[in-house]
Scaffold this motif. Structure first.
Motif, PDB file in Angstrom:
ATOM      1  N   SER A   1      58.427  95.971 139.883  1.00  0.00           N
ATOM      2  CA  SER A   1      57.752  95.392 138.942  1.00  0.00           C
ATOM      3  C   SER A   1      57.712  96.058 137.373  1.00  0.00           C
ATOM      4  CB  SER A   1      56.386  94.918 139.351  1.00  0.00           C
ATOM      5  OG  SER A   1      55.666  96.279 139.438  1.00  0.00           O
ATOM      6  N   LEU A   2      58.114  97.260 137.646  1.00  0.00           N
ATOM      7  CA  LEU A   2      58.032  98.070 136.261  1.00  0.00           C
ATOM      8  C   LEU A   2      58.697  97.492 135.162  1.00  0.00           C
ATOM      9  CD1 LEU A   2      57.698 101.966 137.885  1.00  0.00           C
ATOM     10  CD2 LEU A   2      55.715 100.153 137.035  1.00  0.00           C
ATOM     11  N   ARG A   3      58.294  97.285 134.306  1.00  0.00           N
ATOM     12  CA  ARG A   3      59.084  96.821 133.023  1.00  0.00           C
ATOM     13  C   ARG A   3      59.423  97.463 131.743  1.00  0.00           C
ATOM     14  NH1 ARG A   3      61.029  94.198 136.442  1.00  0.00           N
ATOM     15  NH2 ARG A   3      60.538  92.114 137.170  1.00  0.00           N
ATOM     16  N   ALA A   4      58.348  98.609 131.860  1.00  0.00           N
ATOM     17  CA  ALA A   4      58.573  99.355 130.775  1.00  0.00           C
ATOM     18  C   ALA A   4      59.644 100.454 130.550  1.00  0.00           C
ATOM     19  CB  ALA A   4      57.339 100.147 130.429  1.00  0.00           C
ATOM     20  N   ASP A   5      59.874 100.871 129.447  1.00  0.00           N
ATOM     21  CA  ASP A   5      60.867 101.909 129.049  1.00  0.00           C
ATOM     22  C   ASP A   5      60.059 103.030 129.118  1.00  0.00           C
ATOM     23  OD1 ASP A   5      63.057 103.562 128.232  1.00  0.00           O
ATOM     24  OD2 ASP A   5      62.830 102.957 125.998  1.00  0.00           O
ATOM     25  N   PHE A   6      60.305 103.948 130.056  1.00  0.00           N
ATOM     26  CA  PHE A   6      59.566 105.121 130.433  1.00  0.00           C
ATOM     27  C   PHE A   6      60.493 106.416 130.655  1.00  0.00           C
ATOM     28  CE2 PHE A   6      59.955 103.136 134.316  1.00  0.00           C
ATOM     29  CZ  PHE A   6      59.985 103.948 135.581  1.00  0.00           C
ATOM     30  N   ASP A   7      60.064 107.531 130.500  1.00  0.00           N
ATOM     31  CA  ASP A   7      60.915 108.797 130.932  1.00  0.00           C
ATOM     32  C   ASP A   7      60.051 109.475 131.706  1.00  0.00           C
ATOM     33  OD1 ASP A   7      58.918 109.860 129.174  1.00  0.00           O
ATOM     34  OD2 ASP A   7      60.278 110.398 127.443  1.00  0.00           O
ATOM     35  N   LEU A   8      58.891 109.117 132.259  1.00  0.00           N
ATOM     36  CA  LEU A   8      58.552 109.897 133.419  1.00  0.00           C
ATOM     37  C   LEU A   8      57.277 108.943 134.044  1.00  0.00           C
ATOM     38  CD1 LEU A   8      55.376 112.104 133.241  1.00  0.00           C
ATOM     39  CD2 LEU A   8      56.404 111.500 131.044  1.00  0.00           C
ATOM     40  N   LEU A   9      57.155 109.073 135.285  1.00  0.00           N
ATOM     41  CA  LEU A   9      56.116 108.442 136.076  1.00  0.00           C
ATOM     42  C   LEU A   9      55.198 109.725 136.441  1.00  0.00           C
ATOM     43  CD1 LEU A   9      56.079 105.461 138.622  1.00  0.00           C
ATOM     44  CD2 LEU A   9      54.848 107.818 139.249  1.00  0.00           C
ATOM     45  N   PHE A  10      53.901 109.620 136.395  1.00  0.00           N
ATOM     46  CA  PHE A  10      52.957 110.381 136.634  1.00  0.00           C
ATOM     47  C   PHE A  10      52.098 110.002 137.740  1.00  0.00           C
ATOM     48  CE2 PHE A  10      49.014 112.565 136.626  1.00  0.00           C
ATOM     49  CZ  PHE A  10      49.208 114.081 136.789  1.00  0.00           C
ATOM     50  N   TYR A  11      51.795 110.430 138.716  1.00  0.00           N
ATOM     51  CA  TYR A  11      51.098 110.185 139.972  1.00  0.00           C
ATOM     52  C   TYR A  11      49.788 110.801 139.999  1.00  0.00           C
ATOM     53  CZ  TYR A  11      49.604 109.727 144.868  1.00  0.00           C
ATOM     54  OH  TYR A  11      48.959 109.562 145.952  1.00  0.00           O
ATOM     55  N   GLY A  12      48.722 110.093 140.207  1.00  0.00           N
ATOM     56  CA  GLY A  12      47.342 110.722 140.561  1.00  0.00           C
ATOM     57  C   GLY A  12      46.694 110.245 141.915  1.00  0.00           C
ATOM     58  N   GLY A  13      46.814 111.302 143.059  1.00  0.00           N
ATOM     59  CA  GLY A  13      46.686 110.813 144.085  1.00  0.00           C
ATOM     60  C   GLY A  13      47.268 111.887 145.099  1.00  0.00           C
ATOM     61  N   SER A  14      47.077 111.590 146.614  1.00  0.00           N
ATOM     62  CA  SER A  14      47.529 112.694 147.487  1.00  0.00           C
ATOM     63  C   SER A  14      48.610 112.229 148.450  1.00  0.00           C
ATOM     64  CB  SER A  14      46.249 113.181 148.227  1.00  0.00           C
ATOM     65  OG  SER A  14      45.326 113.696 147.326  1.00  0.00           O
ATOM     66  N   PHE A  15      48.315 111.307 149.212  1.00  0.00           N
ATOM     67  CA  PHE A  15      48.835 110.919 150.303  1.00  0.00           C
ATOM     68  C   PHE A  15      50.043 109.882 150.045  1.00  0.00           C
ATOM     69  CE2 PHE A  15      44.659 111.770 151.607  1.00  0.00           C
ATOM     70  CZ  PHE A  15      45.038 112.986 152.285  1.00  0.00           C
ATOM     71  N   GLU A  16      50.295 109.207 148.676  1.00  0.00           N
ATOM     72  CA  GLU A  16      51.191 108.292 148.598  1.00  0.00           C
ATOM     73  C   GLU A  16      52.414 108.555 147.513  1.00  0.00           C
ATOM     74  OE1 GLU A  16      47.727 107.307 149.885  1.00  0.00           O
ATOM     75  OE2 GLU A  16      48.081 107.892 147.645  1.00  0.00           O
ATOM     76  N   GLY A  17      52.250 109.959 147.195  1.00  0.00           N
ATOM     77  CA  GLY A  17      53.219 110.342 146.004  1.00  0.00           C
ATOM     78  C   GLY A  17      54.829 110.264 146.671  1.00  0.00           C
ATOM     79  N   ALA A  18      54.988 110.896 148.048  1.00  0.00           N
ATOM     80  CA  ALA A  18      56.442 110.917 148.530  1.00  0.00           C
ATOM     81  C   ALA A  18      56.815 109.387 148.681  1.00  0.00           C
ATOM     82  CB  ALA A  18      56.442 111.562 149.637  1.00  0.00           C
ATOM     83  N   PHE A  19      55.974 108.399 149.072  1.00  0.00           N
ATOM     84  CA  PHE A  19      56.670 107.326 149.028  1.00  0.00           C
ATOM     85  C   PHE A  19      56.744 106.503 147.966  1.00  0.00           C
ATOM     86  CE2 PHE A  19      54.337 108.738 152.680  1.00  0.00           C
ATOM     87  CZ  PHE A  19      54.962 108.316 153.803  1.00  0.00           C
ATOM     88  N   ILE A  20      56.096 106.798 146.895  1.00  0.00           N
ATOM     89  CA  ILE A  20      56.358 106.255 145.446  1.00  0.00           C
ATOM     90  C   ILE A  20      57.622 106.894 145.070  1.00  0.00           C
ATOM     91  CG2 ILE A  20      55.732 106.109 143.099  1.00  0.00           C
ATOM     92  CD1 ILE A  20      52.861 106.240 144.060  1.00  0.00           C
ATOM     93  N   LEU A  21      57.765 108.068 144.944  1.00  0.00           N
ATOM     94  CA  LEU A  21      59.285 108.577 144.833  1.00  0.00           C
ATOM     95  C   LEU A  21      60.229 108.258 145.488  1.00  0.00           C
ATOM     96  CD1 LEU A  21      60.859 110.966 143.298  1.00  0.00           C
ATOM     97  CD2 LEU A  21      60.152 112.433 145.246  1.00  0.00           C
ATOM     98  N   ARG A  22      60.110 107.944 146.684  1.00  0.00           N
ATOM     99  CA  ARG A  22      61.277 107.401 147.527  1.00  0.00           C
ATOM    100  C   ARG A  22      61.695 106.071 146.957  1.00  0.00           C
ATOM    101  NH1 ARG A  22      62.602 110.408 152.398  1.00  0.00           N
ATOM    102  NH2 ARG A  22      63.799 108.890 152.989  1.00  0.00           N
ATOM    103  N   ALA A  23      60.846 105.171 146.646  1.00  0.00           N
ATOM    104  CA  ALA A  23      60.777 103.801 145.985  1.00  0.00           C
ATOM    105  C   ALA A  23      61.495 103.942 145.033  1.00  0.00           C
ATOM    106  CB  ALA A  23      59.717 103.153 146.359  1.00  0.00           C
ATOM    107  N   MET A  24      61.103 104.746 143.844  1.00  0.00           N
ATOM    108  CA  MET A  24      61.900 104.999 142.619  1.00  0.00           C
ATOM    109  C   MET A  24      63.479 105.206 142.869  1.00  0.00           C
ATOM    110  SD  MET A  24      59.104 107.290 140.621  1.00  0.00           S
ATOM    111  CE  MET A  24      60.217 107.586 138.994  1.00  0.00           C
ATOM    112  N   ARG A  25      63.658 106.361 143.822  1.00  0.00           N
ATOM    113  CA  ARG A  25      65.079 106.602 143.929  1.00  0.00           C
ATOM    114  C   ARG A  25      65.966 105.474 144.675  1.00  0.00           C
ATOM    115  NH1 ARG A  25      63.302 109.448 140.360  1.00  0.00           N
ATOM    116  NH2 ARG A  25      63.205 111.543 140.443  1.00  0.00           N
ATOM    117  N   ARG A  26      65.263 104.740 145.555  1.00  0.00           N
ATOM    118  CA  ARG A  26      66.010 103.533 145.956  1.00  0.00           C
ATOM    119  C   ARG A  26      66.286 102.305 145.014  1.00  0.00           C
ATOM    120  NH1 ARG A  26      62.320 104.125 150.452  1.00  0.00           N
ATOM    121  NH2 ARG A  26      61.152 102.685 149.738  1.00  0.00           N
ATOM    122  N   ALA A  27      65.464 102.442 144.142  1.00  0.00           N
ATOM    123  CA  ALA A  27      65.734 101.479 143.199  1.00  0.00           C
ATOM    124  C   ALA A  27      66.575 101.928 141.908  1.00  0.00           C
ATOM    125  CB  ALA A  27      64.390 101.007 142.592  1.00  0.00           C
ATOM    126  N   GLY A  28      67.095 103.163 141.899  1.00  0.00           N
ATOM    127  CA  GLY A  28      68.055 103.783 141.049  1.00  0.00           C
ATOM    128  C   GLY A  28      67.095 104.319 139.834  1.00  0.00           C
TER     129      GLY A  28
END
Length: 380
Positions: free
Chosen positions: A191-218
């Motif tokens: 759903s991310l539509r913006a032009d961005f050059d980094l994703l900053f995550y604030g939290g503890s237990f979900e970061g690895a799974f957000i990262l994996r989803a990013m890389r799967r999506a290219g």
């Protein structure tokens, strides 16, 4: 004085943060064991008891009540979660019970200037500003997507990062919140539509799974985060090789990597022999209880053997302590924050964190007026 000196540990020993709480407790108990082997405090053995706050505010309050109702307890090392620590601190304050937290980082904890509260670690506003400046000035990042969990820590570090990044001239292109415990982030990333050059995550237990989803999506943009991801069990292990794909990751920690401060490597080796490799803030926990022990020792000397909780608080305020977590000696400002703290920035190489930068408190703190740049508001 009783036949032993008694202190307590409040930590999450069950729930999501159980592994983190266990490491905290183990490091504290190791320090106490070593001190007792060296004669305790003024010849008195140290007795330490732990309580499971479950990472929950109400349980933390009950733990604090129980500790306060023990007149022989002279201090508490705890808690881990900021929301639990903030709630418990008020109860300890009403009973003059010293509390030193190795890890809780929410800025609000010490803004109330409670006389019994001491924060060993760094604050979110300090670390958020430090990583923002590195991202903007050193790495040239300008447009961030901010994802934070619906937790006190997620909101605190998210606010700290975004305020500093905006002041420096960066933009927050999109801001999303996620629920703690979620694992499927493919829809979020899609759903991310913006032009961005980094994703900053604030939290503890979900970061690895957000990262994996990013890389799967290219999506190859840099993944940056607060110290909630500075965690071998909850980030490095589930992230695996994805932590080195694309632009990789930049994860802050509120203490230097093991080996950069004299004594930290030796401690880590002793800890590993008993419990396995250090995965999080064991060094901070080890030093925190040593600070409390030093204050109790000074109070015993001052009172000639029978200190009260207030005597320990007075000794704590005056203390200068050279430990193994930070290069500078621990001492407190008027709020109870540690003047020795730093922000360390880490990448991942070969399945391990490797420190690439260290920012002292005086440089990595709040963005002062002289360094502010034109503010860019949230794009729509």
């Amino acid at each position: 004085m009783s036949e032993a000196i008694r202190i307590a540990i409040g930590a999450p020993l069950s729930g999501n943060a159980a592994a983190l709480g266990a490491e905290m407790k183990q490091a504290i108990e190791l320090a106490v064991e070593e001190q007792n082997a060296d004669g305790g405090i003024a010849g008195f053995p140290i007795m330490v008891e732990g309580a499971d706050d479950q990472g929950k505010v109400e349980t933390g309050r009950q733990v604090a009540d129980d500790f306060c109702n023990r007149p022989d307890l002279l201090g508490v090392v705890g808690h881990y979660n900021s929301n639990v620590t903030i709630a418990a601190a008020e109860i300890y304050a009403a009973h003059d019970l010293p509390m030193i937290t190795p890890i809780a980082s929410d800025t609000a904890l010490t803004e109330r200037s409670l006389p019994n509260v001491f924060r060993f670690t760094n604050r979110d506003d300090q670390t958020g500003a430090a990583i923002s400046r590195h991202l903007y000035d050193t790495m040239g990042k300008r447009r961030a997507v901010l994802v934070e969990t619906e937790t006190m820590y997620g909101h605190s570090i998210g606010i700290a990062f975004s305020r500093a990044f905006l002041w420096l001239g960066g933009r927050i292109a999109e801001r999303r919140t996620v629920r703690e415990g979620s694992r499927d982030f493919d829809p979020l990333v899609a759903s991310l539509r913006a032009d961005f050059d980094l994703l900053f995550y604030g939290g503890s237990f979900e970061g690895a799974f957000i990262l994996r989803a990013m890389r799967r999506a290219g999506l190859h943009q840099l993944f940056a985060s607060g110290d909630g991801c500075w965690d071998a069990v909850n980030f490095l292990e589930p992230a695996g090789e994805t932590a080195t794909l694309g632009e990789g990751v930049l994860v802050l920690s509120a203490t230097p990597e093991v080996g950069r401060v004299a004594g930290s490597s030796d401690f880590a080796a002793r800890y590993a022999t008993l419990f396995g490799p250090v995965g999080n803030y064991a060094v901070n926990s080890y030093d925190s209880v040593r600070v409390l022990i030093a204050a109790i020792r000074d109070a015993i000397t001052e009172t000639k053997g029978n200190p009260s909780r207030r005597d320990v608080l007075t000794a704590m305020r005056k203390l200068r302590f050279k430990g193994i977590a930070y290069s500078d000696p621990v001492q407190w400002d008027e709020k109870g924050d540690n003047l020795a703290v730093v922000t360390a920035l880490n990448v991942v190489e070969n399945g391990r964190f490797r420190q690439v930068a260290e920012i002292p408190r005086t440089q990595g703190g709040l963005i002062d007026a002289a360094s502010r740049r034109p503010r860019q508001f949230l794009s729509r």
